[in-house]
Design a protein around this motif. Sequence first.
Motif, PDB file in Angstrom:
ATOM      1  N   LYS A  54       0.828  -1.150  -0.167  1.00  0.00           N
ATOM      2  CA  LYS A  54       0.079  -0.015  -0.218  1.00  0.00           C
ATOM      3  C   LYS A  54       0.988   1.259  -0.107  1.00  0.00           C
ATOM      4  O   LYS A  54       0.640   2.071  -0.882  1.00  0.00           O
ATOM      5  N   SER A  55       1.922   1.450   0.898  1.00  0.00           N
ATOM      6  CA  SER A  55       2.521   2.490   1.093  1.00  0.00           C
ATOM      7  C   SER A  55       3.623   2.816  -0.141  1.00  0.00           C
ATOM      8  O   SER A  55       3.700   3.795  -0.641  1.00  0.00           O
ATOM      9  N   ALA A  56       4.088   1.718  -0.618  1.00  0.00           N
ATOM     10  CA  ALA A  56       4.773   1.656  -1.842  1.00  0.00           C
ATOM     11  C   ALA A  56       4.088   2.159  -2.897  1.00  0.00           C
ATOM     12  O   ALA A  56       4.423   3.194  -3.868  1.00  0.00           O
ATOM     13  N   ALA A  57       2.707   1.765  -3.146  1.00  0.00           N
ATOM     14  CA  ALA A  57       1.985   2.271  -4.203  1.00  0.00           C
ATOM     15  C   ALA A  57       1.530   3.804  -4.244  1.00  0.00           C
ATOM     16  O   ALA A  57       1.694   4.362  -5.112  1.00  0.00           O
ATOM     17  N   LEU A  58       1.392   3.993  -3.086  1.00  0.00           N
ATOM     18  CA  LEU A  58       1.137   5.707  -2.803  1.00  0.00           C
ATOM     19  C   LEU A  58       2.440   6.513  -3.032  1.00  0.00           C
ATOM     20  O   LEU A  58       2.186   7.520  -3.826  1.00  0.00           O
ATOM     21  N   GLY A  59       3.660   5.851  -2.861  1.00  0.00           N
ATOM     22  CA  GLY A  59       5.052   6.553  -3.071  1.00  0.00           C
ATOM     23  C   GLY A  59       5.144   6.549  -4.676  1.00  0.00           C
ATOM     24  O   GLY A  59       5.390   7.667  -5.146  1.00  0.00           O
ATOM     25  N   LEU A  60       4.752   5.499  -5.289  1.00  0.00           N
ATOM     26  CA  LEU A  60       5.014   5.473  -6.685  1.00  0.00           C
ATOM     27  C   LEU A  60       4.348   6.334  -7.554  1.00  0.00           C
ATOM     28  O   LEU A  60       4.453   6.977  -8.636  1.00  0.00           O
ATOM     29  N   ALA A  61       2.806   6.361  -7.122  1.00  0.00           N
ATOM     30  CA  ALA A  61       1.913   7.413  -7.573  1.00  0.00           C
ATOM     31  C   ALA A  61       2.292   8.813  -7.436  1.00  0.00           C
ATOM     32  O   ALA A  61       2.119   9.617  -8.162  1.00  0.00           O
ATOM     33  N   LEU A  62       2.872   9.052  -6.082  1.00  0.00           N
ATOM     34  CA  LEU A  62       3.555  10.415  -5.787  1.00  0.00           C
ATOM     35  C   LEU A  62       4.667  10.788  -6.444  1.00  0.00           C
ATOM     36  O   LEU A  62       4.926  12.205  -6.867  1.00  0.00           O
ATOM     37  N   LYS A  63       5.543   9.886  -7.002  1.00  0.00           N
ATOM     38  CA  LYS A  63       6.852  10.312  -7.552  1.00  0.00           C
ATOM     39  C   LYS A  63       6.661  11.467  -8.520  1.00  0.00           C
ATOM     40  O   LYS A  63       5.926  11.246  -9.473  1.00  0.00           O
TER      41      LYS A  63
END
Length: 372
Positions: free
Chosen positions: A156-165
Amino acid sequence: MWHVSDLRRLVVLDGDRLSIRLAAQNLVGADTTWLAGGARKQARALLGQGRRDVVWELEDGFDADVLGMLHGVIEAGGRLIVLKGPWTPAWKGTAVWPHAEGGRRMEERLERPLPEPVRIDADPLADQRAVVERLVRHWEVGPGIAVLTADRGRGKSAALGLALKGRGGRVTSPTRAAAAEVLRFAPDATWVDAETVCDAELLVVDEAAMFPIPVLEALIQRNPRARLVFATTVHGYEGTGRGFAIRFLPRLREQGALELTLTHPIRWRAGDPLERWVYDVLALDAAADGHLAGPLRTRRVDPDELASDESLLRQVFGLLVEAHYRTTPADLQRLLDGPNLRLFVFFFGAYSLFSGFGYLIVDPLLASPDSP
């Protein structure tokens, strides 16, 4: 591709402390994470990270919250190795003066066998890629709310970071450390305090269910033009997901929120027996029966009865999870082992139609352990 070698395993060594320490050392390598005294603090520091093998000496007794945290740390093919024996004390979290220690009913649940693995062949990253793409498309439309829910270990947290990058944005969470994984994938994003952030254009709220509902509502009010994402663990050791789903999610749906879910685990394989075992031992997916029909009956439930009746235990604990956003497995442990607690259950109609419960903290100066 699913392989037997990818399954996570549980090893419980029970006996003389020196002997089982030596046995554990022979099982693991030099890079193994080893927890003993102060295990809760050490386990919390590991959240969001991955470990191959973890050895947990029950020097402080069996703490249900530690088990909930550690299971989410162990990677595919890894092992949770638990050391216990006559030297293991009862968990001090249930010891309330004048009682020297609580019971061990929760610890006895460790003896349950791991279930058989379920073979599920799936691309573990397909879910994550789809969520990242949908979040990005959602943000391109303009301001609005999205909700991302997942069980622990789903990325979940990785997905958020990838979307925010590459998009900047702001990230908030109960603690700065809780956002470390998001910020690792989105180093250009900025962590902010949930109590003060306002007028954000892009705001991600990670582990949202650990915030009180008024704080979440205030975030919406103070950031009316934001592209806002509320992300939370559904069945984590925190026990918070149900309260979020019942009290806050319906309000977001009324505002047309986009709902996203991550299903397949990334840190371990789908069908993993250790995950299912932890869910069983800690009752992480417990839920109360919502039926209200028939005459009301009230009676006290003895801890031994609660421990032996899994259906009743899950309804009692499920209601507690729904009632308070910070309920954790340690609260189940207190219900089972707390010497100062008296549990009263309210039933509507038949035995299976459970309505509610209450428990009393008995003043040791006013009541003996045998008092009604």
